[in-house]
Write a protein that holds these residues in place. Structure first.
Motif, mmCIF file in Angstrom:
data_model
loop_
_atom_site.group_PDB
_atom_site.id
_atom_site.type_symbol
_atom_site.label_atom_id
_atom_site.label_comp_id
_atom_site.label_asym_id
_atom_site.label_seq_id
_atom_site.Cartn_x
_atom_site.Cartn_y
_atom_site.Cartn_z
ATOM 1 N N TYR A 19 0.844 -1.187 0.000
ATOM 2 C CA TYR A 19 0.000 0.000 0.000
ATOM 3 C C TYR A 19 0.884 1.244 0.000
ATOM 4 O O TYR A 19 2.033 1.206 0.447
ATOM 5 C CB TYR A 19 -0.911 -0.017 1.237
ATOM 6 C CG TYR A 19 -1.785 -1.243 1.251
ATOM 7 C CD1 TYR A 19 -2.975 -1.277 0.536
ATOM 8 C CD2 TYR A 19 -1.397 -2.393 1.930
ATOM 9 C CE1 TYR A 19 -3.767 -2.418 0.512
ATOM 10 C CE2 TYR A 19 -2.175 -3.531 1.916
ATOM 11 C CZ TYR A 19 -3.358 -3.539 1.197
ATOM 12 O OH TYR A 19 -4.125 -4.674 1.164
ATOM 13 N N SER A 103 -7.657 -5.313 2.668
ATOM 14 C CA SER A 103 -8.130 -6.177 1.577
ATOM 15 C C SER A 103 -8.848 -7.427 2.071
ATOM 16 O O SER A 103 -8.793 -8.475 1.425
ATOM 17 C CB SER A 103 -6.969 -6.580 0.653
ATOM 18 O OG SER A 103 -6.428 -5.448 0.010
ATOM 19 N N ASN A 132 -6.688 -2.661 -2.209
ATOM 20 C CA ASN A 132 -6.233 -2.312 -3.549
ATOM 21 C C ASN A 132 -7.237 -2.817 -4.575
ATOM 22 O O ASN A 132 -7.687 -3.961 -4.494
ATOM 23 C CB ASN A 132 -4.866 -2.939 -3.843
ATOM 24 C CG ASN A 132 -3.736 -2.247 -3.112
ATOM 25 O OD1 ASN A 132 -3.782 -1.045 -2.853
ATOM 26 N ND2 ASN A 132 -2.694 -2.997 -2.776
ATOM 27 N N ILE A 235 -3.402 0.810 -9.967
ATOM 28 C CA ILE A 235 -3.709 0.224 -8.673
ATOM 29 C C ILE A 235 -4.315 1.322 -7.807
ATOM 30 O O ILE A 235 -3.632 2.266 -7.404
ATOM 31 C CB ILE A 235 -2.468 -0.397 -8.005
ATOM 32 C CG1 ILE A 235 -1.889 -1.489 -8.905
ATOM 33 C CG2 ILE A 235 -2.830 -0.964 -6.632
ATOM 34 C CD1 ILE A 235 -0.675 -2.180 -8.335
ATOM 35 N N ARG A 236 -5.586 1.175 -7.588
ATOM 36 C CA ARG A 236 -6.364 2.184 -6.864
ATOM 37 C C ARG A 236 -6.544 1.724 -5.417
ATOM 38 O O ARG A 236 -7.174 0.706 -5.148
ATOM 39 C CB ARG A 236 -7.724 2.334 -7.548
ATOM 40 C CG ARG A 236 -8.697 3.306 -6.928
ATOM 41 C CD ARG A 236 -9.952 3.277 -7.788
ATOM 42 N NE ARG A 236 -10.966 4.204 -7.351
ATOM 43 C CZ ARG A 236 -12.133 4.376 -7.986
ATOM 44 N NH1 ARG A 236 -12.404 3.661 -9.068
ATOM 45 N NH2 ARG A 236 -13.015 5.230 -7.533
ATOM 46 N N THR A 237 -5.951 2.446 -4.487
ATOM 47 C CA THR A 237 -6.051 2.113 -3.070
ATOM 48 C C THR A 237 -7.124 2.986 -2.439
ATOM 49 O O THR A 237 -7.092 4.213 -2.573
ATOM 50 C CB THR A 237 -4.718 2.332 -2.348
ATOM 51 O OG1 THR A 237 -3.706 1.535 -2.972
ATOM 52 C CG2 THR A 237 -4.823 1.943 -0.881
#
Length: 246
Positions: A19, A103, A132, A235-237
């Motif tokens: 992350y 997650s 994520n 990659i969208r956190t």
């Protein structure tokens, strides 16, 4: 399904990205400083734990799959690991200062997860749920890979959870105050083999029978090779964070 990743624990630990550092900064700012103790629920092999340890507080990890828990314990011997499901875990008296879930919120029992999280926290404690989401920077890449799954599954593709599903869930519970959502994006370039390895750690893939798994991997390999052997991911956190009322 919450224990399916143990079949590929070493691969999961090797290939799953962590992350962004900004996430920890956001948690610290929201909480108002370093917490006195942290619990990481659904910790897996420790992608979130690695960040939480930087807070300098004692960390307890709750992970139901003994194979994942073994990898986690070997990586972080300073962490206390409870190899049980969140639903079977007993919080310490008085609750914990920070409860984190990286997650794994969707693996917790939907009707009770928010209430259990609330009850595990000390009054004024912080719940931080983050995950994520794997997307693609180039629409052509997204379409090419989606076509592989349509070829295997037909037109009825299983819908994805909304990006802010955890935020929506926490707000809907009515149990937390000042609930916020924050997002970050990273754009790593991934090779064909890197993407195939990553795919093998996703639950929808692991649910498939072996013939379908082979067909998906072959189709993805051909598609990414056709795009030059590399794709740029998005990659969208997403962080959902809130307080238990005092």
């Amino acid at each position: 399904m919450s224990t399916v990743f143990g079949e590929v624990a070493a691969l999961y630990d090797d290939i799953r990205p962590g992350y962004p550092g900004e996430l920890l900064d956001a948690v610290l700012a929201y909480h108002g400083g370093a917490p006195s103790a942290v619990v990481d629920i659904g910790a897996g092999t420790g992608q979130g734990t690695a960040h939480l340890l930087r807070l300098g507080a004692p960390v307890t990890c709750v992970e139901p799959d003994a194979r994942m828990a073994a990898v986690l314990a070997a990586k972080f011997p300073q962490v206390r690991v409870a190899a049980v499901a969140f639903e079977d875990w007993t919080p310490p008296p008085g609750g914990v200062d920070l409860l984190a879930c990286a997650s794994a919120w969707h693996w917790m029992d939907p009707p009770t997860r928010a209430r259990r999280a609330h009850d595990a926290l000390a009054p004024g404690g912080t719940l931080a749920v983050f995950h994520n989401r794997f997307e693609y920077a180039d629409p052509a890449s997204r379409e090419a890979l989606d076509e592989v799954f349509r070829a295997v599954d037909g037109p009825e593709v299983e819908p994805r959870r909304p990006p802010r599903f955890a935020y929506d869930d926490i707000v809907a519970s009515g149990l937390f105050e000042d609930v916020r959502a924050v997002e970050w994006h990273r754009y790593p370039e991934v090779t064909t083999q890197g993407y195939l390895r990553l795919t093998q750690t996703f639950a929808p893939f692991r649910r498939r029978p072996e013939p379908e798994q082979r067909a998906v991997l072959a189709g993805l390999a051909a598609a990414i090779d056709g795009l030059g052997g590399r794709i740029t991911m998005d990659i969208r956190t997403v962080l959902a964070i809130g307080h238990r009322p005092r």
